[in-house]
Structure formats: C-alpha cells, structure tokens
Write a protein that holds these residues in place. Structure first.
Motif, PDB file in Angstrom:
ATOM      1  N   GLY A  75      28.392  11.777  16.380  1.00 48.28           N
ATOM      2  CA  GLY A  75      27.718  13.055  16.586  1.00 48.28           C
ATOM      3  C   GLY A  75      27.375  13.766  15.291  1.00 48.28           C
ATOM      4  O   GLY A  75      27.708  13.309  14.191  1.00 48.28           O
ATOM      5  N   SER A  76      26.690  14.888  15.453  1.00 50.16           N
ATOM      6  CA  SER A  76      26.288  15.750  14.335  1.00 50.16           C
ATOM      7  C   SER A  76      27.025  17.078  14.447  1.00 50.16           C
ATOM      8  O   SER A  76      27.319  17.542  15.552  1.00 50.16           O
ATOM      9  CB  SER A  76      24.778  16.009  14.377  1.00 50.16           C
ATOM     10  OG  SER A  76      24.055  14.799  14.349  1.00 50.16           O
ATOM     11  N   ILE A 255      22.367  12.026  16.898  1.00 45.52           N
ATOM     12  CA  ILE A 255      22.323  11.764  15.459  1.00 45.52           C
ATOM     13  C   ILE A 255      20.921  11.297  15.092  1.00 45.52           C
ATOM     14  O   ILE A 255      20.479  10.246  15.585  1.00 45.52           O
ATOM     15  CB  ILE A 255      23.337  10.678  15.046  1.00 45.52           C
ATOM     16  CG1 ILE A 255      24.762  11.071  15.452  1.00 45.52           C
ATOM     17  CG2 ILE A 255      23.272  10.434  13.531  1.00 45.52           C
ATOM     18  CD1 ILE A 255      25.777   9.966  15.215  1.00 45.52           C
ATOM     19  N   PRO A 256      20.208  12.028  14.249  1.00 44.06           N
ATOM     20  CA  PRO A 256      18.901  11.539  13.797  1.00 44.06           C
ATOM     21  C   PRO A 256      19.072  10.316  12.892  1.00 44.06           C
ATOM     22  O   PRO A 256      19.814  10.351  11.909  1.00 44.06           O
ATOM     23  CB  PRO A 256      18.327  12.721  13.006  1.00 44.06           C
ATOM     24  CG  PRO A 256      19.123  13.918  13.439  1.00 44.06           C
ATOM     25  CD  PRO A 256      20.493  13.378  13.755  1.00 44.06           C
ATOM     26  N   GLY A 257      18.391   9.229  13.232  1.00 43.28           N
ATOM     27  CA  GLY A 257      18.477   8.033  12.406  1.00 43.28           C
ATOM     28  C   GLY A 257      18.030   8.291  10.975  1.00 43.28           C
ATOM     29  O   GLY A 257      18.537   7.672  10.030  1.00 43.28           O
ATOM     30  N   LYS A 258      17.099   9.246  10.809  1.00 43.14           N
ATOM     31  CA  LYS A 258      16.595   9.575   9.472  1.00 43.14           C
ATOM     32  C   LYS A 258      17.700  10.114   8.565  1.00 43.14           C
ATOM     33  O   LYS A 258      17.670   9.906   7.344  1.00 43.14           O
ATOM     34  CB  LYS A 258      15.462  10.601   9.595  1.00 43.14           C
ATOM     35  CG  LYS A 258      14.688  10.849   8.307  1.00 43.14           C
ATOM     36  CD  LYS A 258      13.497  11.757   8.582  1.00 43.14           C
ATOM     37  CE  LYS A 258      12.623  11.899   7.342  1.00 43.14           C
ATOM     38  NZ  LYS A 258      13.314  12.557   6.231  1.00 43.14           N
ATOM     39  N   VAL A 259      18.687  10.799   9.136  1.00 41.07           N
ATOM     40  CA  VAL A 259      19.816  11.295   8.337  1.00 41.07           C
ATOM     41  C   VAL A 259      20.549  10.119   7.692  1.00 41.07           C
ATOM     42  O   VAL A 259      20.902  10.154   6.508  1.00 41.07           O
ATOM     43  CB  VAL A 259      20.789  12.124   9.211  1.00 41.07           C
ATOM     44  CG1 VAL A 259      22.073  12.428   8.447  1.00 41.07           C
ATOM     45  CG2 VAL A 259      20.125  13.418   9.657  1.00 41.07           C
ATOM     46  N   LEU A 293      21.123   8.052  19.312  1.00 45.53           N
ATOM     47  CA  LEU A 293      20.473   7.851  18.025  1.00 45.53           C
ATOM     48  C   LEU A 293      19.005   8.193  18.197  1.00 45.53           C
ATOM     49  O   LEU A 293      18.289   7.514  18.951  1.00 45.53           O
ATOM     50  CB  LEU A 293      20.663   6.406  17.562  1.00 45.53           C
ATOM     51  CG  LEU A 293      20.212   6.051  16.159  1.00 45.53           C
ATOM     52  CD1 LEU A 293      20.912   6.892  15.106  1.00 45.53           C
ATOM     53  CD2 LEU A 293      20.458   4.567  15.896  1.00 45.53           C
ATOM     54  N   VAL A 294      18.572   9.265  17.549  1.00 48.96           N
ATOM     55  CA  VAL A 294      17.204   9.763  17.791  1.00 48.96           C
ATOM     56  C   VAL A 294      16.370   9.679  16.523  1.00 48.96           C
ATOM     57  O   VAL A 294      16.889   9.495  15.423  1.00 48.96           O
ATOM     58  CB  VAL A 294      17.233  11.216  18.300  1.00 48.96           C
ATOM     59  CG1 VAL A 294      17.925  11.296  19.647  1.00 48.96           C
ATOM     60  CG2 VAL A 294      17.915  12.164  17.299  1.00 48.96           C
TER      61      VAL A 294
END
Length: 294
Positions: A75-76, A255-259, A293-294
């Motif tokens: 998670g974030s 969780i943004p995959g870009k992070v 995962l977004v």
C-alpha cells in the motif's frame, strides 16, 4: 486471530495511524514503535518481530531490489516528497553541503532512508557514490551527538522532526534534499500466516478512511493542528507549515507503478542498487493479492 503487529515511526506523519489505533484498541492491529526508522522496520520484518511496516519508500524498494523476501509492498501512505534536512554540529567547520565531500556521514542503520538519501545527495553534488563513508548512530539522539563530537560531519533527517534541535541551537542546518519520490509506503510479510490477507485488507481499508479524514480540508484547518500540537508539542506555525506540504492517498491499498519505476531509476543512478539484465519487474515488488498496482 492475533492482531497484526504494525511497525511505525512515531512522528507527525503517523497521525492518522495513531488515530486509527485509538479507535481500534488492538482488535485489528497493535503498534510497534521503531524509533531508528526504516532500517529498523525492515530488520524487524525480517526477524518476525512485526508483520507490517509503514516506512520510507526508497529503503523498502531498494531492499526488495537487493533480493529481500521478508516483505512485499501492499500500500501507499504519504504521496508527497520528504524534505530531508542536512544537519551538522553547532561548532563544526561545515557551512554548506559541498563541504561534506569525503567526510563520514552519520546514518541510523544500514539500508535506512538516512543512508539512501546520502547517496541521492552525492548524486546531486556529482560525488563518486562508492567513496561515501558512513557511521551508524542508531537514532536522532545518536546522530546529534555524533555531529557535535566530530565523529561525523553531518546527518540527514526529516526537517520538521529535526527542527527542534536546530531551534535550540544544538545543531545547524546547512541544506536540504527533498526525495524525488512520494515518501511513505506500506509493506507486509508475504506469508498469509504472518499477515492474513483479509485482516490486512481490513487494516488498509480502514486506514484509508482515517487518512482521508485527516487529509480533508476541514480537518486541516483546526483538528489536525490541535492533534499534532498535543501529541508532539510542535509550535503551531510549524504544524501549519508542514500541513501545507504533506499529501496522503485516497486509497492506501493502491500503489502507482510509476512510484516504483521512478524510485528505482534514481536509486540505480545513485549506485544504491544495480539493475538486472532486462530491467526490474515491478510486479515482483508488490503483493498484488493485497494491493492494486495502478
């Protein structure tokens, strides 16, 4: 079923978590304080002392990149960067970041955010990262002592947490290095016995409601200020200044995959991790049975 053991660092970022804990009263989870920071959180996950960690993005990601199987991201927690202050002793010779080249830097533990960000600072300064020197000082108190007794030149710690020592004149601020990534993620041991999926999902979903409530414009005006002042005795102007900079996610279970990819890109450039042939697989970093995962 035993409640989750959730490791955390007791500082202002943890306010929504503490409010959730006050409401939950140990039914879903119990808090385990880790004052030394993310290095200690990762160590406790590895040693079966906690099941979940709310910790800094970069050490969590670098740990998995280096092969740790003690946890996966689930998670974030905080979506804004962390502002790392560069701190030296009150009477030291160092006046600016460039003066620190070739000197020993204080860190809390190996693999901690304080170490990772020293690599990022070196990258920004154009220093060879393989020449960095580190001395482990365990926590903020050990770090403050080390810059004043001269065993280290400086250390890096979150600005508002460090500010009371600067305001009292015990140490000096000589610069800052914001993270090039959102600052806090949530990790959990992948074993369903240690972190049962349904219990973990309940924890993340309910944490999301507390985070959204804390993050609301209405609560930021008064309630958040009063909670942080009461809990940490911070001056009101510091609390309001911090609240203008911090951002939280709407959904802690996403969780943004870009992070992950952006963080890995910087960590590779800084020499913290090495990219495998063919690059990293983002899916290897996340427990997709728990997180989106977004």
């Amino acid at each position: 079923m035993a409640p989750l053991r959730v490791g955390y660092v007791r500082e202002h970022f943890s306010s929504p978590l503490l409010q959730y804990a006050d409401e939950d009263k140990g039914k879903t989870f119990v808090l385990v304080e880790c004052p030394s920071g993310t290095g200690q959180l990762i160590s406790r996950l590895t040693n079966d002392e906690i099941d979940v960690a709310i910790a800094l993005t970069d050490p969590l990601i670098s740990g998995i990149a280096k092969g740790s199987d003690a946890y996966k991201l689930v998670g974030s927690y905080v979506t804004s960067p962390l502002n790392w202050a560069v701190i030296t002793g009150k009477d030291s010779q160092y006046q600016q970041i460039s003066d620190l080249k070739g000197t020993p830097i204080g860190i809390s533990r190996p693999g901690s955010g304080s170490q990772t960000m020293a690599f990022v600072m070196a990258l920004q300064q154009g220093w060879p990262t393989e020449e960095l020197q580190f001395k482990v000082n365990n926590d903020i108190h050990g770090l403050v002592k080390s810059v004043n007794d001269g065993t280290t030149s400086a250390f890096m710690w979150e600005w508002f947490t460090t500010k009371p020592w600067v305001d009292s004149g015990e140490v000096r601020f000589i610069g800052s290095v914001p993270t090039p990534w959102p600052s806090w993620l949530i990790a959990a041991h992948p074993s369903p016995e240690r972190a049962p999926p349904e219990t973990l999902k309940t924890f993340l979903n309910t944490l999301s409601t507390h985070v959204r409530d804390f993050d609301s414009e209405e609560k930021r005006i008064k309630d958040d200020v009063e909670f942080i002042k009461k809990t940490w005795n911070y001056p009101e102007e510091d609390v309001k200044a911090w609240l203008k900079t911090v951002g939280y996610p709407q959904n802690c279970a996403s969780i943004p995959g870009k992070v992950i990819t952006d963080t890995l890109s910087v960590l590779v450039k800084a020499g913290v991790v090495k990219s495998p042939e063919g690059g990293f697989d983002v899916n290897q970093f996340v427990n997709t049975a728990i997180a989106n995962l977004v």
